[in-house]
Design an enzyme around this catalytic site. Structure first.
Site, PDB file in Angstrom:
ATOM      1  N   SER A 147       0.849  -1.194   0.000  1.00  0.00           N
ATOM      2  CA  SER A 147       0.000   0.000   0.000  1.00  0.00           C
ATOM      3  C   SER A 147       0.883   1.242   0.000  1.00  0.00           C
ATOM      4  O   SER A 147       2.032   1.175   0.474  1.00  0.00           O
ATOM      5  CB  SER A 147      -0.866   0.022   1.269  1.00  0.00           C
ATOM      6  OG  SER A 147      -1.528   1.271   1.386  1.00  0.00           O
ATOM      7  N   TYR A 160      -1.832  -0.329  10.590  1.00  0.00           N
ATOM      8  CA  TYR A 160      -2.035  -0.937   9.260  1.00  0.00           C
ATOM      9  C   TYR A 160      -0.865  -0.569   8.338  1.00  0.00           C
ATOM     10  O   TYR A 160      -0.283  -1.437   7.676  1.00  0.00           O
ATOM     11  CB  TYR A 160      -3.360  -0.465   8.657  1.00  0.00           C
ATOM     12  CG  TYR A 160      -3.490  -0.796   7.184  1.00  0.00           C
ATOM     13  CD1 TYR A 160      -3.830  -2.078   6.759  1.00  0.00           C
ATOM     14  CD2 TYR A 160      -3.230   0.168   6.201  1.00  0.00           C
ATOM     15  CE1 TYR A 160      -3.926  -2.392   5.404  1.00  0.00           C
ATOM     16  CE2 TYR A 160      -3.327  -0.130   4.846  1.00  0.00           C
ATOM     17  CZ  TYR A 160      -3.670  -1.408   4.456  1.00  0.00           C
ATOM     18  OH  TYR A 160      -3.751  -1.716   3.115  1.00  0.00           O
ATOM     19  N   LYS A 164       2.270  -2.805   6.160  1.00  0.00           N
ATOM     20  CA  LYS A 164       2.665  -2.688   4.758  1.00  0.00           C
ATOM     21  C   LYS A 164       4.136  -2.261   4.643  1.00  0.00           C
ATOM     22  O   LYS A 164       4.822  -2.637   3.693  1.00  0.00           O
ATOM     23  CB  LYS A 164       1.742  -1.721   4.015  1.00  0.00           C
ATOM     24  CG  LYS A 164       0.273  -2.177   4.002  1.00  0.00           C
ATOM     25  CD  LYS A 164       0.093  -3.591   3.414  1.00  0.00           C
ATOM     26  CE  LYS A 164      -1.364  -3.959   3.208  1.00  0.00           C
ATOM     27  NZ  LYS A 164      -1.536  -5.296   2.600  1.00  0.00           N
TER      28      LYS A 164
HETATM   29  N1  NAD Z   1      -8.717  -0.804  -1.071  1.00  0.00           N
HETATM   30  C1  NAD Z   1      -7.723   0.011  -0.803  1.00  0.00           C
HETATM   31  O1  NAD Z   1      -7.900   1.215  -0.703  1.00  0.00           O
HETATM   32  C2  NAD Z   1      -6.333  -0.540  -0.630  1.00  0.00           C
HETATM   33  C3  NAD Z   1      -5.247   0.344  -0.756  1.00  0.00           C
HETATM   34  C4  NAD Z   1      -3.960  -0.170  -0.627  1.00  0.00           C
HETATM   35  C5  NAD Z   1      -3.764  -1.512  -0.389  1.00  0.00           C
HETATM   36  N2  NAD Z   1      -4.834  -2.353  -0.256  1.00  0.00           N
HETATM   37  C6  NAD Z   1      -4.587  -3.772  -0.038  1.00  0.00           C
HETATM   38  O2  NAD Z   1      -5.183  -4.499  -1.083  1.00  0.00           O
HETATM   39  C7  NAD Z   1      -5.357  -5.849  -0.661  1.00  0.00           C
HETATM   40  C8  NAD Z   1      -6.717  -6.346  -1.112  1.00  0.00           C
HETATM   41  O3  NAD Z   1      -7.717  -5.654  -0.415  1.00  0.00           O
HETATM   42  P1  NAD Z   1      -8.996  -5.009  -1.125  1.00  0.00           P
HETATM   43  O4  NAD Z   1      -8.858  -3.555  -0.981  1.00  0.00           O
HETATM   44  O5  NAD Z   1      -9.191  -5.595  -2.449  1.00  0.00           O
HETATM   45  O6  NAD Z   1     -10.147  -5.424  -0.070  1.00  0.00           O
HETATM   46  P2  NAD Z   1     -11.344  -6.469  -0.152  1.00  0.00           P
HETATM   47  O7  NAD Z   1     -11.890  -6.499   1.225  1.00  0.00           O
HETATM   48  O8  NAD Z   1     -12.251  -6.109  -1.270  1.00  0.00           O
HETATM   49  O9  NAD Z   1     -10.644  -7.856  -0.488  1.00  0.00           O
HETATM   50  C9  NAD Z   1      -9.879  -8.545   0.469  1.00  0.00           C
HETATM   51  C10 NAD Z   1     -10.156 -10.024   0.322  1.00  0.00           C
HETATM   52  O10 NAD Z   1      -9.286 -10.738   1.229  1.00  0.00           O
HETATM   53  C11 NAD Z   1     -10.030 -11.776   1.816  1.00  0.00           C
HETATM   54  N3  NAD Z   1      -9.434 -12.170   3.095  1.00  0.00           N
HETATM   55  C12 NAD Z   1      -9.447 -11.476   4.261  1.00  0.00           C
HETATM   56  N4  NAD Z   1      -8.828 -12.183   5.211  1.00  0.00           N
HETATM   57  C13 NAD Z   1      -8.442 -13.360   4.654  1.00  0.00           C
HETATM   58  C14 NAD Z   1      -7.777 -14.505   5.146  1.00  0.00           C
HETATM   59  N5  NAD Z   1      -7.412 -14.609   6.418  1.00  0.00           N
HETATM   60  N6  NAD Z   1      -7.518 -15.507   4.268  1.00  0.00           N
HETATM   61  C15 NAD Z   1      -7.914 -15.426   2.981  1.00  0.00           C
HETATM   62  N7  NAD Z   1      -8.555 -14.371   2.474  1.00  0.00           N
HETATM   63  C16 NAD Z   1      -8.819 -13.347   3.303  1.00  0.00           C
HETATM   64  C17 NAD Z   1     -11.425 -11.211   1.995  1.00  0.00           C
HETATM   65  O11 NAD Z   1     -12.390 -12.241   2.130  1.00  0.00           O
HETATM   66  C18 NAD Z   1     -11.599 -10.410   0.712  1.00  0.00           C
HETATM   67  O12 NAD Z   1     -12.165 -11.180  -0.322  1.00  0.00           O
HETATM   68  C19 NAD Z   1      -5.135  -5.847   0.841  1.00  0.00           C
HETATM   69  O13 NAD Z   1      -3.867  -6.395   1.123  1.00  0.00           O
HETATM   70  C20 NAD Z   1      -5.192  -4.383   1.204  1.00  0.00           C
HETATM   71  O14 NAD Z   1      -4.446  -4.105   2.349  1.00  0.00           O
HETATM   72  C21 NAD Z   1      -6.122  -1.881  -0.379  1.00  0.00           C
END
Ligand code: NAD
Ligand code: NAG
Ligand code: NAG
Length: 258
Positions: A147, A160, A164
């Site tokens: 992130s 958080y 990262k």
């Molecule tokens: N959305 C944002 O703004 C953003 C920004 C930067 C980084 N991220 C990162 O992107 C990645 C994906 O997140 P997203 O934003 O798509 O969110 P999201 O909630 O849409 O998707 C996350 C997925 O991970 C799954 N998950 C959670 N815990 C789990 C576990 N223990 N085992 C297996 N699966 C699990 C959830 O069921 C979900 O389907 C994450 O690592 C998040 O930190 C997100």
């Protein structure tokens, strides 16, 4: 010919958000993807959507119920890839979680333990299960979803961001350690996007006004979209990035530049 023709990939958190887009992007480039998620209904739905769309890429999607904090699930994932497809080329450690935006002094021990388990321990477990296989194979791509918060942490999401930052450091260290064995290790650092985690990061309801306000802080004037992350993931996972390792790649519309 797809850019990931014949590649076998495991993508965690692929039932939603960035992971679902990465799985979709990989399949459309000819990869066979294990769609790994703890959320069964979402994961099954994503596989159906991908299959409905991608008739002729040569790729495929298979759902796998998966908990990234459980070592035996990583072992099962590797076992399924090798038994079903004969090998594993790409792991995307994308599943992640956070707590609702709040002062760091209010983050509970349970919330802290959860982000450590899902965002940090998953790196240790996946590396300890998958890296020996990649080393023996003499090739492999390990890609994390980090992130912008890993380098530019904001108030209310401090611990958080720390998870990262851990991923960024470990990405560089593993790249140095396993490059000689033929393994590439990179991460993507997305800017905020409209996924399941959006309201946790912002701490406010997702409204057009809120999006417009946020967009003004971004040089390219919008949030990230799952497809932005998927395009970067396809590149880093493909042989086009054969000489790219140890990189934490911002996909952030220039946010880290201001
Ligand atoms: N959305 C944002 O703004 C953003 C920004 C930067 C980084 N991220 C990162 O992107 C990645 C994906 O997140 P997203 O934003 O798509 O969110 P999201 O909630 O849409 O998707 C996350 C997925 O991970 C799954 N998950 C959670 N815990 C789990 C576990 N223990 N085992 C297996 N699966 C699990 C959830 O069921 C979900 O389907 C994450 O690592 C998040 O930190 C997100
Ligand atoms: C995921 O695994 C961890 C331990 O490995 C466990 O504590 C947690 O409850 C599991 N989550 C689910 C939803 O099964
Ligand atoms: C880990 O997952 C396996 C199945 O893959 C399950 O049998 C085991 O109970 C899980 N362990 C924990 C701690 O949740």
């Amino acid at each position: 010919m797809g850019r990931l023709e014949g590649k076998i990939a495991l993508v965690t958190g692929a039932g939603s958000g960035f992971g679902a887009a990465i799985a979709d992007g990989f399949v459309s480039e000819g990869a066979h993807v294990l769609v790994a998620d703890i959320a069964v209904a979402n994961g099954v739905e994503i596989v159906k959507k991908i299959e409905a769309k991608q008739g002729d890429s040569g790729g495929s999607a298979t759902f796998l119920e998966f908990n990234v904090t459980n070592r035996s699930d990583w072992e099962k994932g590797l076992e399924l890839a090798t038994s079903k497809f004969g090998k594993l080329d790409i792991v995307v450690n994308n599943a992640g979680t956070t707590y609702k935006k709040q002062p760091s002094l209010e983050v509970s021990e349970a919330e802290f333990d959860k982000i450590l388990a899902v965002n940090v321990k998953s790196i240790y477990l996946s590396v300890s299960v998958i890296m020996p296989y990649f080393v023996q194979q003499g090739s492999g791509v390990y890609l994390g979803t980090s992130s912008v918060a890993g380098t530019r942490v904001r108030p209310g999401q401090v611990f958080y961001g720390g998870t990262k930052g851990f991923m960024n450091t470990v990405t560089q260290g593993l790249a140095a350690e396993y490059g000689p064995a033929g393994v590439r290790v990179n991460s993507i650092c997305p800017l905020r996007g409209a996924t399941g985690l959006l309201e946790m990061f912002s701490g406010v309801p997702d409204t057009p006004e809120e999006r417009a306000k946020f967009a003004l802080s971004v040089p390219l004037r919008r949030m990230s979209e799952p497809n932005d992350i998927a395009k970067a993931a396809v590149y880093l996972a493909s042989d086009e990035a054969a000489f790219v390792t140890g990189v934490n790649l911002p996909v952030d519309g220039g946010r880290l530049a201001v």
